[in-house]
Design a protein around this motif. Structure first.
Motif, PDB file in Angstrom:
ATOM      1  N   GLU A  95       0.849  -1.198   0.000  1.00  0.00           N
ATOM      2  CA  GLU A  95       0.000   0.000   0.000  1.00  0.00           C
ATOM      3  C   GLU A  95       0.889   1.253   0.000  1.00  0.00           C
ATOM      4  OE1 GLU A  95      -3.121   0.553  -0.284  1.00  0.00           O
ATOM      5  OE2 GLU A  95      -3.937  -1.465  -0.074  1.00  0.00           O
ATOM      6  N   GLY A  96       0.278   2.377  -0.404  1.00  0.00           N
ATOM      7  CA  GLY A  96       0.947   3.679  -0.262  1.00  0.00           C
ATOM      8  C   GLY A  96       2.035   3.972  -1.280  1.00  0.00           C
ATOM      9  N   MET A  97       2.065   3.226  -2.379  1.00  0.00           N
ATOM     10  CA  MET A  97       3.076   3.501  -3.401  1.00  0.00           C
ATOM     11  C   MET A  97       2.525   4.475  -4.437  1.00  0.00           C
ATOM     12  SD  MET A  97       4.880  -0.206  -4.188  1.00  0.00           S
ATOM     13  CE  MET A  97       6.269   0.490  -5.101  1.00  0.00           C
ATOM     14  N   LYS A  98       3.438   5.204  -5.091  1.00  0.00           N
ATOM     15  CA  LYS A  98       3.013   5.998  -6.244  1.00  0.00           C
ATOM     16  C   LYS A  98       3.815   5.557  -7.460  1.00  0.00           C
ATOM     17  CE  LYS A  98       5.953   9.941  -5.014  1.00  0.00           C
ATOM     18  NZ  LYS A  98       5.996  11.301  -4.510  1.00  0.00           N
ATOM     19  N   GLU A  99       3.329   5.934  -8.631  1.00  0.00           N
ATOM     20  CA  GLU A  99       3.943   5.477  -9.870  1.00  0.00           C
ATOM     21  C   GLU A  99       5.453   5.745  -9.872  1.00  0.00           C
ATOM     22  OE1 GLU A  99       3.301   5.681 -14.714  1.00  0.00           O
ATOM     23  OE2 GLU A  99       1.976   6.831 -13.407  1.00  0.00           O
ATOM     24  N   ASN A 100       6.206   4.746 -10.311  1.00  0.00           N
ATOM     25  CA  ASN A 100       7.674   4.788 -10.443  1.00  0.00           C
ATOM     26  C   ASN A 100       8.433   4.691  -9.121  1.00  0.00           C
ATOM     27  OD1 ASN A 100       7.351   4.998 -13.229  1.00  0.00           O
ATOM     28  ND2 ASN A 100       7.361   7.236 -13.180  1.00  0.00           N
ATOM     29  N   ASP A 101       7.712   4.445  -8.006  1.00  0.00           N
ATOM     30  CA  ASP A 101       8.407   4.137  -6.749  1.00  0.00           C
ATOM     31  C   ASP A 101       9.090   2.770  -6.887  1.00  0.00           C
ATOM     32  OD1 ASP A 101       7.764   6.421  -5.368  1.00  0.00           O
ATOM     33  OD2 ASP A 101       6.237   5.496  -4.080  1.00  0.00           O
ATOM     34  N   ARG A 102      10.157   2.612  -6.113  1.00  0.00           N
ATOM     35  CA  ARG A 102      10.883   1.346  -6.120  1.00  0.00           C
ATOM     36  C   ARG A 102      10.175   0.333  -5.218  1.00  0.00           C
ATOM     37  NH1 ARG A 102      17.340   0.842  -5.838  1.00  0.00           N
ATOM     38  NH2 ARG A 102      17.479  -1.416  -5.847  1.00  0.00           N
ATOM     39  N   PHE A 103      10.059  -0.908  -5.664  1.00  0.00           N
ATOM     40  CA  PHE A 103       9.538  -1.976  -4.802  1.00  0.00           C
ATOM     41  C   PHE A 103      10.595  -2.316  -3.749  1.00  0.00           C
ATOM     42  CE2 PHE A 103       6.944  -3.174  -8.638  1.00  0.00           C
ATOM     43  CZ  PHE A 103       5.702  -3.010  -8.041  1.00  0.00           C
ATOM     44  N   PRO A 104      10.168  -2.725  -2.542  1.00  0.00           N
ATOM     45  CA  PRO A 104      11.146  -3.131  -1.525  1.00  0.00           C
ATOM     46  C   PRO A 104      12.086  -4.222  -2.059  1.00  0.00           C
ATOM     47  CG  PRO A 104       8.933  -3.017  -0.585  1.00  0.00           C
ATOM     48  CD  PRO A 104       8.779  -2.804  -2.053  1.00  0.00           C
ATOM     49  N   THR A 105      11.529  -5.168  -2.793  1.00  0.00           N
ATOM     50  CA  THR A 105      12.296  -6.227  -3.475  1.00  0.00           C
ATOM     51  C   THR A 105      11.700  -6.384  -4.862  1.00  0.00           C
ATOM     52  OG1 THR A 105      12.446  -7.374  -1.358  1.00  0.00           O
ATOM     53  CG2 THR A 105      13.052  -8.641  -3.293  1.00  0.00           C
ATOM     54  N   PRO A 106      12.517  -6.590  -5.910  1.00  0.00           N
ATOM     55  CA  PRO A 106      11.933  -6.783  -7.247  1.00  0.00           C
ATOM     56  C   PRO A 106      10.916  -7.926  -7.255  1.00  0.00           C
ATOM     57  CG  PRO A 106      14.309  -6.493  -7.421  1.00  0.00           C
ATOM     58  CD  PRO A 106      14.001  -6.607  -5.954  1.00  0.00           C
ATOM     59  N   ILE A 107       9.840  -7.748  -8.017  1.00  0.00           N
ATOM     60  CA  ILE A 107       8.796  -8.776  -8.080  1.00  0.00           C
ATOM     61  C   ILE A 107       8.793  -9.427  -9.468  1.00  0.00           C
ATOM     62  CG2 ILE A 107       7.367  -7.677  -6.294  1.00  0.00           C
ATOM     63  CD1 ILE A 107       5.499  -6.679  -8.560  1.00  0.00           C
ATOM     64  N   ILE A 108       8.522 -10.739  -9.483  1.00  0.00           N
ATOM     65  CA  ILE A 108       8.445 -11.473 -10.745  1.00  0.00           C
ATOM     66  C   ILE A 108       6.969 -11.623 -11.109  1.00  0.00           C
ATOM     67  CG2 ILE A 108       8.875 -13.692 -11.876  1.00  0.00           C
ATOM     68  CD1 ILE A 108      11.434 -13.928 -10.201  1.00  0.00           C
ATOM     69  N   THR A 109       6.598 -11.102 -12.292  1.00  0.00           N
ATOM     70  CA  THR A 109       5.203 -11.122 -12.744  1.00  0.00           C
ATOM     71  C   THR A 109       5.144 -11.796 -14.115  1.00  0.00           C
ATOM     72  OG1 THR A 109       5.434  -8.923 -13.750  1.00  0.00           O
ATOM     73  CG2 THR A 109       4.678  -9.007 -11.462  1.00  0.00           C
ATOM     74  N   PRO A 110       5.108 -13.132 -14.136  1.00  0.00           N
ATOM     75  CA  PRO A 110       5.203 -13.841 -15.412  1.00  0.00           C
ATOM     76  C   PRO A 110       4.008 -13.594 -16.328  1.00  0.00           C
ATOM     77  CG  PRO A 110       4.817 -15.371 -13.591  1.00  0.00           C
ATOM     78  CD  PRO A 110       4.939 -14.024 -12.985  1.00  0.00           C
ATOM     79  N   THR A 111       4.223 -13.812 -17.621  1.00  0.00           N
ATOM     80  CA  THR A 111       3.111 -13.787 -18.569  1.00  0.00           C
ATOM     81  C   THR A 111       3.166 -15.068 -19.395  1.00  0.00           C
ATOM     82  OG1 THR A 111       4.326 -12.722 -20.380  1.00  0.00           O
ATOM     83  CG2 THR A 111       3.220 -11.271 -18.817  1.00  0.00           C
ATOM     84  N   THR A 112       2.003 -15.440 -19.919  1.00  0.00           N
ATOM     85  CA  THR A 112       1.984 -16.562 -20.861  1.00  0.00           C
ATOM     86  C   THR A 112       2.599 -16.082 -22.164  1.00  0.00           C
ATOM     87  OG1 THR A 112      -0.204 -15.880 -21.622  1.00  0.00           O
ATOM     88  CG2 THR A 112      -0.111 -17.572 -19.901  1.00  0.00           C
ATOM     89  N   LYS A 113       3.190 -16.988 -22.913  1.00  0.00           N
ATOM     90  CA  LYS A 113       3.823 -16.625 -24.182  1.00  0.00           C
ATOM     91  C   LYS A 113       2.806 -16.894 -25.284  1.00  0.00           C
ATOM     92  CE  LYS A 113       7.521 -15.470 -26.580  1.00  0.00           C
ATOM     93  NZ  LYS A 113       6.788 -14.472 -27.341  1.00  0.00           N
ATOM     94  N   ALA A 114       2.149 -15.843 -25.750  1.00  0.00           N
ATOM     95  CA  ALA A 114       1.114 -16.008 -26.777  1.00  0.00           C
ATOM     96  C   ALA A 114       1.751 -16.073 -28.159  1.00  0.00           C
ATOM     97  CB  ALA A 114       0.139 -14.840 -26.712  1.00  0.00           C
ATOM     98  N   LEU A 115       1.324 -17.066 -28.964  1.00  0.00           N
ATOM     99  CA  LEU A 115       1.811 -17.130 -30.351  1.00  0.00           C
ATOM    100  C   LEU A 115       1.201 -15.993 -31.156  1.00  0.00           C
ATOM    101  CD1 LEU A 115       1.738 -20.975 -31.050  1.00  0.00           C
ATOM    102  CD2 LEU A 115       3.751 -19.506 -30.834  1.00  0.00           C
ATOM    103  N   GLU A 116      -0.045 -15.653 -30.840  1.00  0.00           N
ATOM    104  CA  GLU A 116      -0.697 -14.524 -31.488  1.00  0.00           C
ATOM    105  C   GLU A 116      -1.421 -13.713 -30.431  1.00  0.00           C
ATOM    106  OE1 GLU A 116      -3.239 -15.639 -34.713  1.00  0.00           O
ATOM    107  OE2 GLU A 116      -1.680 -16.848 -35.663  1.00  0.00           O
TER     108      GLU A 116
END
Length: 313
Positions: A127-148
């Motif tokens: 909570e309490g973050m604003k755009e472009n603030d640094r995360f306390p620790t980097p977070i991994i946010t995976p995505t599916t690999k779409a062919l299209e």
């Protein structure tokens, strides 16, 4: 105006297939891939009508530099770069996820946060973050690999539950992702930059995991200038970015966001040259090296000869 590569249509001995991505032309062999970085440029999932001189060279050479600089962390697919626009390497079986890692609340994560969400890909955001603030620790946010179409957010739990990646392999991907991002951030800091977020793709060759595709390029990563970062955050000002965001901003300013019925604005020679100049500036800032423009007379001929010379060894 320099020549630029819009597409290639080569036929090589032993070639088993061909795949045309948004930017790359991939020639498929039994155990190798020959990847030509074209000068096509995409934004909002649309390939724009005109290629950008030297863009392919810029991306190919930045990727080659960073892949070489991280080979002690994770083995990568590259065997050779026989031409400024070409990389040849192992034909790995790609994992069907992209490992996105974020050090700061920017881009897609910031948009989700603004919409009131405090969870992204199963990862909580403080909570309490604003755009472009640094995360306390980097977070991994995976995505599916779409062919299209678009890649989709997915959680680690879903990846494992659906058997997209085994738990054992996923633990290795996470470890590599964090180590690569740390190295990328250290290298960026040496150049007065902040590596904000990026994505990595991995594949298997036999039983071994390899880093594939490009890394730490302005097409796959977001950079801020370190100078002025704190001051801009305090004053709620936008951060000065080093990415292809400037292309998106030009399109938005001219009424195009990839939506149905919208027309890509006219790409004048002046606009094309200015985008080319920005890519060269990106190369020099990220690598700290002077960009050497490759010969563009008979561009396709140069590339084809270099690939044939490598394959005939």
């Amino acid at each position: 105006m320099s020549q630029a590569i819009k597409e290639t249509n080569f036929q090589f001995p032993g070639q088993q297939g061909f795949y045309k991505g948004k930017v790359r032309d991939v020639y498929i062999f039994e155990k190798e891939l020959v990847v030509v970085a074209s000068d096509r440029i995409s934004a909002f999932d649309v390939v724009l009508p005109k290629p950008i001189p030297f863009k392919g060279q810029v991306l190919n050479q930045i990727a080659a530099k960073f892949l070489a600089a991280t080979a002690d962390i994770v083995p990568n697919w590259v065997a050779a770069t026989p031409d400024p626009n070409v990389t040849i390497g192992k034909r790995c079986e790609p994992f069907k996820v992209e490992m996105v890692i974020r050090g700061y609340l920017s881009g897609h994560a910031a948009r989700e946060y603004k919409a009131g969400k405090r969870m992204i890909c199963g990862v909580p955001m403080p909570e309490g973050m604003k755009e472009n603030d640094r995360f306390p620790t980097p977070i991994i946010t995976p995505t599916t690999k779409a062919l299209e179409g678009h890649d989709e957010d997915i959680s680690k739990e879903d990846i494992l539950a659906k058997g997209i990646v085994s738990a054992e392999d996923y633990a290795v991907l996470e470890k590599y992702t964090r180590a690569l991002f740390q190295r990328g951030q250290e290298m960026a800091a040496e150049k007065g930059l902040i590596l904000v977020d990026t994505k990595y793709e991995f594949g298997k060759y036999g039983d071994q995991i390899f880093l594939i595709d490009e890394i730490h390029t302005p097409d796959s990563s977001r950079y801020f200038y370190a100078e002025g970062y704190e001051e801009n955050q305090e004053k709620n000002l936008p951060q000065k970015q080093l990415s292809k965001e400037f292309v998106r901003q030009w399109l938005i300013a001219n009424g195009f966001q990839g939506k149905e019925g919208q027309q890509v604005p006219e790409m004048t020679d002046e606009i094309v040259d200015s985008i080319s100049d920005r890519y060269i500036e990106l190369f020099e800032k990220i690598t700290g090296e002077k960009f050497q423009k490759a010969e563009t007379n008979q561009l396709e001929n140069r590339i084809e000869k270099a690939i044939n010379a490598y394959l005939s060894k």
